[in-house]
Design a protein around this motif. Structure first.
Motif, PDB file in Angstrom:
ATOM      1  N   LEU A 356       9.865   5.500  -0.217  1.00 56.99           N
ATOM      2  CA  LEU A 356       9.579   6.632  -1.098  1.00 56.99           C
ATOM      3  C   LEU A 356       9.330   6.170  -2.531  1.00 56.99           C
ATOM      4  N   LEU A 357      10.186   5.309  -3.051  1.00 56.91           N
ATOM      5  CA  LEU A 357      10.045   4.894  -4.441  1.00 56.91           C
ATOM      6  C   LEU A 357       8.800   4.057  -4.666  1.00 56.91           C
ATOM      7  N   TRP A 358       8.433   3.254  -3.677  1.00 55.48           N
ATOM      8  CA  TRP A 358       7.217   2.461  -3.808  1.00 55.48           C
ATOM      9  C   TRP A 358       5.999   3.380  -3.862  1.00 55.48           C
ATOM     10  N   LEU A 359       6.005   4.428  -3.027  1.00 53.18           N
ATOM     11  CA  LEU A 359       4.933   5.426  -3.070  1.00 53.18           C
ATOM     12  C   LEU A 359       4.836   6.063  -4.457  1.00 53.18           C
ATOM     13  N   GLU A 360       5.990   6.471  -4.990  1.00 51.02           N
ATOM     14  CA  GLU A 360       5.998   7.203  -6.265  1.00 51.02           C
ATOM     15  C   GLU A 360       5.650   6.284  -7.431  1.00 51.02           C
ATOM     16  N   ALA A 361       6.149   5.069  -7.421  1.00 51.68           N
ATOM     17  CA  ALA A 361       5.940   4.171  -8.561  1.00 51.68           C
ATOM     18  C   ALA A 361       4.517   3.641  -8.630  1.00 51.68           C
ATOM     19  N   THR A 362       3.793   3.671  -7.514  1.00 53.78           N
ATOM     20  CA  THR A 362       2.414   3.164  -7.486  1.00 53.78           C
ATOM     21  C   THR A 362       1.431   4.292  -7.192  1.00 53.78           C
ATOM     22  N   LEU A 363       1.837   5.518  -7.502  1.00 59.23           N
ATOM     23  CA  LEU A 363       1.111   6.712  -7.052  1.00 59.23           C
ATOM     24  C   LEU A 363      -0.354   6.692  -7.452  1.00 59.23           C
ATOM     25  N   ALA A 364      -0.646   6.324  -8.686  1.00 62.93           N
ATOM     26  CA  ALA A 364      -2.030   6.371  -9.174  1.00 62.93           C
ATOM     27  C   ALA A 364      -2.915   5.348  -8.465  1.00 62.93           C
ATOM     28  N   CYS A 365      -2.289   4.385  -7.796  1.00 63.18           N
ATOM     29  CA  CYS A 365      -3.065   3.339  -7.123  1.00 63.18           C
ATOM     30  C   CYS A 365      -3.381   3.697  -5.678  1.00 63.18           C
ATOM     31  N   GLN A 366      -2.831   4.816  -5.188  1.00 67.09           N
ATOM     32  CA  GLN A 366      -3.017   5.160  -3.769  1.00 67.09           C
ATOM     33  C   GLN A 366      -4.461   5.563  -3.497  1.00 67.09           C
TER      34      GLN A 366
END
Length: 366
Positions: A356-366
């Protein structure tokens, strides 16, 4: 790490020893260059910056991740026991294990700053329990509020996804009378009796839908053969709706006025206030829930059910900031001295939290 931290007492408003431990651990793991500080409230705030310079828009979209350090008991230290795959200690699940999981994930984010797309503030906050009134998180938002875009808090158990805020008002009510001898002065107002009548009427108040009321503590009197000259009580009402909290406050104050009389004085003090949710963009709220569900499904094959509760995310939600509170362990006995966690669940919780945190911390890169 969990055994060591769980042994440290951390009563609400006296979390300094745990805060010092967390601060020292962060320095030990990341070196003296870590951007970490202890604020005046004993919140530990660790700022993890991406290596790439952020745009102005990105700088106002920081991610806050948090877990609280306080425990409901006043002990200076706790015995930590292990038996049949369980670890026992007051506060072990609420919130020590969640705090440990959060810190380990944060360490990983700090080691991969080049891949982050937003600032991350890692917060070990105080004053989540009881009459702490969420003062730790409120103080964090006084410092960071204008820069925060999302908040993920770690509390409770695996499978929970709290994205609604149950607000509350907590009151101390004091009834005073002249008192006297139970036989010779019989007939004079008795503070305990007057408090009892007040409590009955409190429970009879018409309430907005979804509101609850409670009398949690009642004290008073001195001895069996004396008319009680004083009685006190701690009362609360809760609702997810701030407007309904305001309506109930007016009704409560009107009730108090009606019970005051020539021979009976009733005083009230607001000792706690937790906000309900403000307006949060429904699309952003739903997107955060969807990512949480996806991370939980991938990491531990559980389905997160959204619900409302009273947690640290009340504060960002009241400000219109998308936020969710999730658990990273399984266990039971919350707020008891026999609280325990399933030690095997920590591995699943760590996998979920990392996802979850990896998703949120790199959100703009998804």
């Amino acid at each position: 790490m969990l055994r060591e931290l769980a042994a440290i007492g951390a009563p609400t408003r006296h979390e300094e020893k745990r805060a010092a431990w967390v601060y020292a651990w962060i320095i030990q793991q990341t070196g003296a260059a870590a951007d970490v500080r202890l604020d005046d409230n004993a919140n530990v705030i660790w700022h993890i910056r991406p290596t790439e310079r952020l745009s102005r828009e990105a700088r106002s979209n920081a991610l806050v991740i948090s877990a609280h350090t306080d425990v409901v008991f006043d002990d200076k230290s706790f015995e930590v026991r292990e038996h049949d795959g369980r670890m026992y200690a007051p506060g072990i699940g609420d919130d020590t294990a969640n705090l440990v999981v959060m810190l380990l994930c944060a360490r990983d984010l700090a080691r991969n700053r080049s891949k982050l797309s937003r600032d991350v503030y890692v917060v070990a906050n105080v004053c989540e329990e009881g009459l702490g009134n969420l003062d730790g998180t409120k103080a964090v938002y006084e410092q960071l509020g204008h820069t925060v875009g999302e908040h993920v808090a770690f509390d409770c158990y695996l499978g929970e996804a709290i994205n609604g805020a149950v607000g509350s008002h907590r009151w101390r009510v004091t009834v005073t009378c002249e008192g006297g001898h139970s036989y010779f002065d019989f007939g004079k107002p008795n503070a305990i009796h007057e408090m009892s009548k007040l409590l009955c009427d409190f429970y009879k108040l018409s309430r907005p839908e979804g509101m609850t009321v409670n009398a949690g503590v009642v004290e008073g009197g001195t001895t069996v053969n004396a008319i009680a000259a004083e009685a006190s009580a701690l009362l609360e009402y809760r609702s997810p709706n701030n407007r309904d909290l305001a309506i109930m406050q007016r009704k409560f104050e009107k009730l108090i006025a009606a019970h005051n009389s020539k021979n009976t004085s009733i005083g009230i003090e607001l000792v706690g206030a937790r906000p309900g949710a403000g307006h949060v963009d429904p699309d952003l709220k739903e997107a955060l829930l969807a990512r949480t569900r996806a991370a939980m499904r991938v990491a531990c094959e559980q389905v997160a059910q959204p619900e409302a509760a009273s947690t640290d995310v009340n504060v960002p939600l009241s400000r219109g900031i998308p936020a969710i509170c999730v658990g990273a362990v399984s266990g039971a006995g919350m707020h008891t001295r026999e609280e325990w966690i399933d030690m095997a669940s920590v591995e699943h919780g760590l996998a979920f939290a990392w996802q979850l945190l990896w998703l949120e911390a790199t959100l703009a890169c998804q």
